[in-house]
Design a protein around this motif. Structure first.
Motif, PDB file in Angstrom:
ATOM      1  N   ASP A 173      68.085  23.556  83.897  1.00 57.66           N
ATOM      2  CA  ASP A 173      67.588  22.862  85.096  1.00 57.66           C
ATOM      3  C   ASP A 173      66.251  23.431  85.568  1.00 57.66           C
ATOM      4  OD1 ASP A 173      68.641  25.277  85.893  1.00 57.66           O
ATOM      5  OD2 ASP A 173      70.018  24.440  87.380  1.00 57.66           O
ATOM      6  N   ARG A 229      74.365  21.018  85.955  1.00 55.31           N
ATOM      7  CA  ARG A 229      73.091  21.491  86.515  1.00 55.31           C
ATOM      8  C   ARG A 229      71.951  20.539  86.163  1.00 55.31           C
ATOM      9  NH1 ARG A 229      72.727  27.869  85.224  1.00 55.31           N
ATOM     10  NH2 ARG A 229      70.530  27.380  85.697  1.00 55.31           N
ATOM     11  N   LEU A 232      72.347  17.734  88.682  1.00 57.09           N
ATOM     12  CA  LEU A 232      71.985  18.130  90.053  1.00 57.09           C
ATOM     13  C   LEU A 232      70.490  18.345  90.209  1.00 57.09           C
ATOM     14  CD1 LEU A 232      74.854  20.637  90.983  1.00 57.09           C
ATOM     15  CD2 LEU A 232      74.704  18.190  91.460  1.00 57.09           C
ATOM     16  N   ILE A 264      79.584  16.554  95.750  1.00 64.20           N
ATOM     17  CA  ILE A 264      78.189  16.180  96.009  1.00 64.20           C
ATOM     18  C   ILE A 264      78.108  15.356  97.293  1.00 64.20           C
ATOM     19  CG2 ILE A 264      76.244  14.778  95.182  1.00 64.20           C
ATOM     20  CD1 ILE A 264      77.053  15.600  92.317  1.00 64.20           C
ATOM     21  N   VAL A 270      72.284  17.913  98.667  1.00 62.02           N
ATOM     22  CA  VAL A 270      72.314  17.674  97.229  1.00 62.02           C
ATOM     23  C   VAL A 270      72.391  16.167  96.959  1.00 62.02           C
ATOM     24  CG1 VAL A 270      73.533  18.155  95.061  1.00 62.02           C
ATOM     25  CG2 VAL A 270      73.451  19.897  96.856  1.00 62.02           C
TER      26      VAL A 270
ATOM     27  N   LYS B 207      68.851  27.309  91.377  1.00 72.02           N
ATOM     28  CA  LYS B 207      68.589  26.150  92.239  1.00 72.02           C
ATOM     29  C   LYS B 207      69.536  26.140  93.433  1.00 72.02           C
ATOM     30  CE  LYS B 207      65.812  23.686  89.406  1.00 72.02           C
ATOM     31  NZ  LYS B 207      64.628  24.550  89.511  1.00 72.02           N
ATOM     32  N   ASN B 209      72.048  24.407  95.272  1.00 77.37           N
ATOM     33  CA  ASN B 209      72.978  23.287  95.108  1.00 77.37           C
ATOM     34  C   ASN B 209      74.150  23.378  96.080  1.00 77.37           C
ATOM     35  OD1 ASN B 209      71.747  21.784  92.950  1.00 77.37           O
ATOM     36  ND2 ASN B 209      72.269  23.482  91.591  1.00 77.37           N
TER      37      ASN B 209
END
Lengths: 365, 365
Positions: A173, A229, A232, A264, A270, B207, B209
Motif C-alpha cells: 500500500d 491494505r 484500503l 469500514i 476510511v 497507513k 486505517n
C-alpha cells in the motif's frame, strides 16, 4: 472448439541460477547439503526458506529446478499447461543492485525455460508459460522497477509477474509503488500475489507443530492482509484494470469480506476514501483454486459472484507425496475439490480447470 | 410449542464494578474523561482497550454498563433473550490475587444482573443469562481456576464462561489448563472463545486505517489461531464433550479448514498425534452468526455439516449506529444475513435465530 485443457496457475520453480544463489549463501534463505545420516542411496540437499524453519529445513531436489521433472509431473497429473513462477522468497533478501541484476537474468532464464517447451499438438500454445519477477527490495529505484516491468512485457512467454507482500519495505500500500501498478496495468500483466512471511510467528506458541501453523494459517493471513491494505489504500480505485491473482484462493479474504465491509462502514474516515464497498473490489480479483475443498471453492465463487475468476493450481513442488503415491495427494485433492462443487455446472468446472486461465492469460485465439 | 425467540449469544457488558476498575487505571485498558472539546450536551468518557488505539479511543457510555440500556437495545431489535458476557480484555491485565478476587465478585454481579431480569411471559425463562469469567492470568493457581469454574457452575443464570486466547500466559494449548478444561467439560459449561489481542500489529503497515485492520482481520485471525492450536494440542481429543462457541463465526477457521487438514497430513509428526482429520473437530464446535453476510453463514454451515451449531449475535454495544439510525445497522445486517441464506429452510433460520442457542444453553424444558 479447442480440446479441454487442464491449466496449473500455481506451480513453482527455483531456476538453476536461483538454486546456485541459494547454495552460495550462509544465511536463510539457503540450500545446504543434507546431514550425512539422512543421505541414503543418493545425495540430497535441504532448503531453508522460513526464518523459523523447524527440523533443519525440507528436502529439496531436481523437482525444484529441472524442467523435465516439471513436465513429468504435469504428464503424470494430466496437466496440459503450467504458468510457472519462482517460489518465495524471490529476491527479497538481496541488496538493490544485485536484485536488479539477477531479476533481469532470471526473467530471461524463465522465458527460455518456457519458450523451448513443447507445443500442445493441434493447438497453438506451449506447455509452459511464466510469471516474471521484479527486484522489489528496499532502496530499489522506480526506474529499475519500471525497466523490469517493461522487460517482462516484452518476453512473449511471460504473462505476468509473481509478487510478495513486502513491496520495497513498507508493504504493497506504499505510494512509491503507484508508478509500478500503473505500468503493470498498462501492460495488462497479471500479478500473482503470493505470501512468504506469514503473520506473527509469536502467535504460534511453544508447541512443536512443524510447519502447520505458518503454512496453514500464516500464509493465507498474509495474503489477506496485503490485499485488504491494497483496497484500503485505494490502489484498486486508482488502477481499476489491474489484474490480481491471489494465492491459496485469497486466504481468508472472502470469509472476512462482509466483516471487513462492516468495519469500514463504522470507520467513516476510511469509508470516505473508497469509491465502493469492500466486496466490490474483492469481486474483481482472481483466485487460484488451491484450497483443497469443494465447500471453500463454492464459497469463494458465491462471494465474488462467479467462478470465472477462479483457476486450478497445484503448489508444486511443495507438499510432495509422503508414502510413494504415484499421483500427488495435494493435486488430487484440488482436482477433486473442483469436480465436487455441487453448485457448479460441468462448464463452470471446465472453466476453473483451464478455460478461465486460458482467457486470463490470453492464450486462446 | 413455544413461541419463536430471538436469542443473542454475542452481547457484551462492562459491569459497573469493572467500569470503575477501568476508570481507576493509568494504563490501557482504561476509561478516561472525553476531551473537553468533544463534550457537547452531556459529559462522556472514552474507552482505550487496544494497545495501539487510534484517535484517542472510542466513546463509551451507559450502553456499556446499564442493564436498562441493554434491555432497551433488546426491545428495539426484538431480541428476547441475551446471553451476556464481559467485553475484552477481561482480567488479563491484573496480578493473580486481584484477578481472582474480582472474578468472584464480577461473576456474582453478573448473576444478579441476570437473575433479576424480567421473565418472558408464557415461558419459564428470563431475558438475561450470562457467561462468567475465570481469573486467567499468569501466576494463577489451578485451584483458583477450578474454584472459579465451580462458582460459575453453581450460579443458576450463568451458562458458561467467556475466555480470551492467552490462557495463563502461554495460550490455550498449555497443558496447565487441562484440569480447567476437564472441570468445564464436566460442568457442561459453554466456553465462549473471544479475541482481544489480534495478531501482529506490525502487519498493518503505516497507513492510517483506524480500527479496520485489527478488528476486521486481527480479531478473527486470533480466534482461528487459538482454535487451531487447541486442535493440534489434542485438547479436543482429551475433552471431546467440551462445548466451544467461537466468536465471529470462527474467524477464518472454516475457510482454512481443508488447507489445515492438508498441512497436517503433510506433517506426519503432527498428524500422528491426532485422532481425527482437522475438519472433524471443526465440525464439533459452535459458531456465532456474527459475520454480516449470508454467504459466510451458509459456508460455515456447509463446512461443519449443519446449521444447528450456529447462533445469532450482535456484538452489542460495539459498532453503534453512526447516523442516528433507530435500529443498529450491525444488528440488522446480521439478522438479514440469516434470513438471506438461500440454502436454509425457515426452520433452520429459526434455529440460528434462537432455537439452537436455547438448546445449547439448556433453556428449553
Amino acid at each position: 472448439m479447442l480440446k479441454k485443457l487442464l491449466v496449473d496457475v500455481h506451480t513453482h520453480v527455483y531456476l538453476p541460477r536461483y538454486a546456485e544463489l541459494l547454495r552460495s549463501r550462509s544465511a536463510v534463505p539457503r540450500i545446504i547439503p543434507a546431514p550425512a545420516a539422512s543421505t541414503d542411496s543418493k545425495p540430497s540437499e535441504r532448503l531453508l526458506i522460513l526464518d523459523h524453519e523447524p527440523s533443519g529445513g525440507r528436502p529439496v531436489g531436481p523437482q525444484y529446478w529441472s524442467r523435465d521433472e516439471k513436465l513429468g509431473f504435469m504428464d503424470k497429473h494430466g496437466i496440459d499447461v503450467s504458468i510457472v513462477s519462482s517460489a518465495n522468497p524471490w529476491l527479497d533478501f538481496l541488496p538493490a543492485p544485485d536484485a536488479s541484476d539477477i531479476a533481469i537474468k532470471l526473467n530471461d532464464d524463465l522465458e527460455e525455460y518456457c519458450s523451448s517447451s513443447p507445443i500442445i499438438s493441434d493447438q497453438r500454445i506451449k506447455r509452459l508459460y511464466g510469471f516474471g519477477m521484479l527486484p522489489l527490495v528496499p532502496g530499489i529505484t522506480t526506474s529499475a522497477l519500471l525497466d523490469s516491468v517493461r522487460q517482462i512485457s516484452l518476453l512473449p512467454h511471460l504473462k505476468g509477474l509473481i509478487m510478495g507482500t513486502r513491496g520495497v519495505g513498507k508493504g504493497l500500500d506504499d505510494e512509491a509503488l503507484d508508478p509500478v501498478w500503473e505500468a503493470i496495468e498498462k501492460e495488462k500483466l497479471v500479478v500473482f500475489l503470493h505470501p512468504h512471511y506469514g503473520v506473527d510467528n509469536d502467535a504460534w506458541g511453544e508447541k512443536e507443530n512443524g510447519h502447520v501453523l505458518p503454512l496453514a494459517l500464516g500464509f493465507p493471513f498474509e495474503t489477506t492482509v496485503a490485499t485488504t491494505r491494497l483496497i484500503l489504500a485505494g490502489v484498486l480505485d486508482k488502477f481499476p484494470d489491474l489484474r490480481l491473482l491471489l494465492a491459496h484462493s485469497g486466504g481468508a479474504l472472502t470469509q472476512l469480506s462482509s466483516r471487513l465491509a462492516s468495519c469500514i462502514h463504522h470507520d467513516p474516515l476510511v469509508a470516505s476514501r473508497l469509491k465502493h464497498d469492500a466486496r466490490y473490489y474483492i469481486g474483481r480479483l482472481y483466485y487460484d483454486a488451491v484450497s483443497y475443498g469443494s465447500e471453500e471453492l463454492q464459497f469463494v465463487a458465491d462471494t465474488i459472484g462467479r467462478s470465472q475468476r477462479m483457476m486450478f493450481g497445484t503448489d508444486h513442488p511443495f507438499f510432495p507425496p509422503l508414502n510413494g503415491e504415484i499421483k500427488w495427494r495435494s493435486v488430487v485433492e484440488n482436482l477433486e475439490a473442483i469436480q465436487g462443487v455441487s453448485g457448479w455446472s460441468q462448464e463452470q468446472k471446465d472453466g476453473v480447470e483451464g478455460g478461465n486461465a486460458l482467457k486470463l492469460f490470453n492464450l486462446v485465439q
